[in-house]
Design a protein around this motif. Structure first.
Motif, PDB file in Angstrom:
ATOM      1  N   ILE A 178       1.317   1.982 -10.044  1.00 54.11           N
ATOM      2  CA  ILE A 178       0.647   2.605  -8.907  1.00 54.11           C
ATOM      3  C   ILE A 178      -0.800   2.876  -9.309  1.00 54.11           C
ATOM      4  N   ARG A 179      -1.737   2.329  -8.540  1.00 57.58           N
ATOM      5  CA  ARG A 179      -3.166   2.508  -8.805  1.00 57.58           C
ATOM      6  C   ARG A 179      -3.748   3.406  -7.713  1.00 57.58           C
ATOM      7  N   ARG A 180      -4.315   4.559  -8.138  1.00 58.36           N
ATOM      8  CA  ARG A 180      -4.900   5.517  -7.206  1.00 58.36           C
ATOM      9  C   ARG A 180      -6.412   5.578  -7.398  1.00 58.36           C
TER      10      ARG A 180
ATOM     11  N   ARG B  12       7.048  -0.558 -11.987  1.00 59.17           N
ATOM     12  CA  ARG B  12       6.199  -0.289 -10.822  1.00 59.17           C
ATOM     13  C   ARG B  12       4.884   0.309 -11.321  1.00 59.17           C
TER      14      ARG B  12
ATOM     15  N   ASP C 115      -2.566   1.430  -4.327  1.00 63.35           N
ATOM     16  CA  ASP C 115      -1.940   0.109  -4.403  1.00 63.35           C
ATOM     17  C   ASP C 115      -0.677   0.211  -5.256  1.00 63.35           C
ATOM     18  N   ILE C 116       0.392  -0.440  -4.810  1.00 61.60           N
ATOM     19  CA  ILE C 116       1.655  -0.452  -5.549  1.00 61.60           C
ATOM     20  C   ILE C 116       1.999  -1.901  -5.874  1.00 61.60           C
ATOM     21  N   LYS C 117       2.298  -2.139  -7.146  1.00 62.78           N
ATOM     22  CA  LYS C 117       2.659  -3.485  -7.595  1.00 62.78           C
ATOM     23  C   LYS C 117       3.948  -3.366  -8.404  1.00 62.78           C
ATOM     24  N   GLU C 118       4.954  -4.177  -8.058  1.00 63.38           N
ATOM     25  CA  GLU C 118       6.225  -4.180  -8.782  1.00 63.38           C
ATOM     26  C   GLU C 118       6.414  -5.537  -9.446  1.00 63.38           C
TER      27      GLU C 118
ATOM     28  N   GLU D  52       2.549   3.944 -14.599  1.00 59.31           N
ATOM     29  CA  GLU D  52       3.675   3.010 -14.632  1.00 59.31           C
ATOM     30  C   GLU D  52       4.967   3.795 -14.639  1.00 59.31           C
TER      31      GLU D  52
ATOM     32  N   GLU E 168      -4.123   4.592 -13.119  1.00 61.54           N
ATOM     33  CA  GLU E 168      -2.914   3.774 -13.015  1.00 61.54           C
ATOM     34  C   GLU E 168      -1.767   4.484 -13.697  1.00 61.54           C
TER      35      GLU E 168
ATOM     36  N   LYS F 180       0.857  -1.172   0.000  1.00 57.55           N
ATOM     37  CA  LYS F 180       0.000   0.000   0.000  1.00 57.55           C
ATOM     38  C   LYS F 180       0.896   1.225   0.000  1.00 57.55           C
ATOM     39  N   GLY F 181       0.541   2.245  -0.760  1.00 55.66           N
ATOM     40  CA  GLY F 181       1.342   3.460  -0.844  1.00 55.66           C
ATOM     41  C   GLY F 181       0.837   4.529   0.101  1.00 55.66           C
TER      42      GLY F 181
END
Length: 108
Positions: free
Chosen positions: A79-81, A77, A69-72, A97, A95, A39-40
């Motif tokens: 980042i979904r806000r 990377r 949400d942060i996914k690498e 990238e 989203e 989580k960011g």
């Protein structure tokens, strides 16, 4: 891949299926895989003043209603806000990238 996100938790489950070409046996495994999730942090309010609502067109009426949400994956990377307009209630998911530079500098 199955992603589940709520206000306090973000989980990602990768399901992999293998089938033997000789006997036909099927093996299924679930796990996080090689993907880092976290989580960011929410943006400060000052950064949200320039965002326009996609439904009503109001500027500065959008707020983040959920922790991003942060996914690498590999060297990328995502980042979904989660945004919501305070006037019309329209929800928008954004989203972005970015590339991750994981090279280690050579020290002497």
């Amino acid at each position: 891949m199955k992603e589940t996100s709520d206000r306090g938790d973000y989980t990602l489950t990768v399901t992999r299926h293998w089938k033997c070409r000789y006997c036909g046996n099927i093996d299924t495994r679930e796990g996080p895989g090689d993907i880092f999730i976290n989580k960011g942090e929410m943006k400060p309010i000052i950064h949200l003043k320039s965002i326009e609502c996609k439904k009503c067109g109001g500027i500065g009426t959008v707020k983040e209603f959920k922790i991003p949400d942060i996914k690498e994956i590999g060297n990328k990377r995502v980042i979904r806000r989660y945004y919501k307009c305070t006037i019309c209630g329209h929800e928008n998911i954004s989203e972005s990238e970015e590339a991750i530079n994981r090279s280690v500098p050579a020290f002497r």
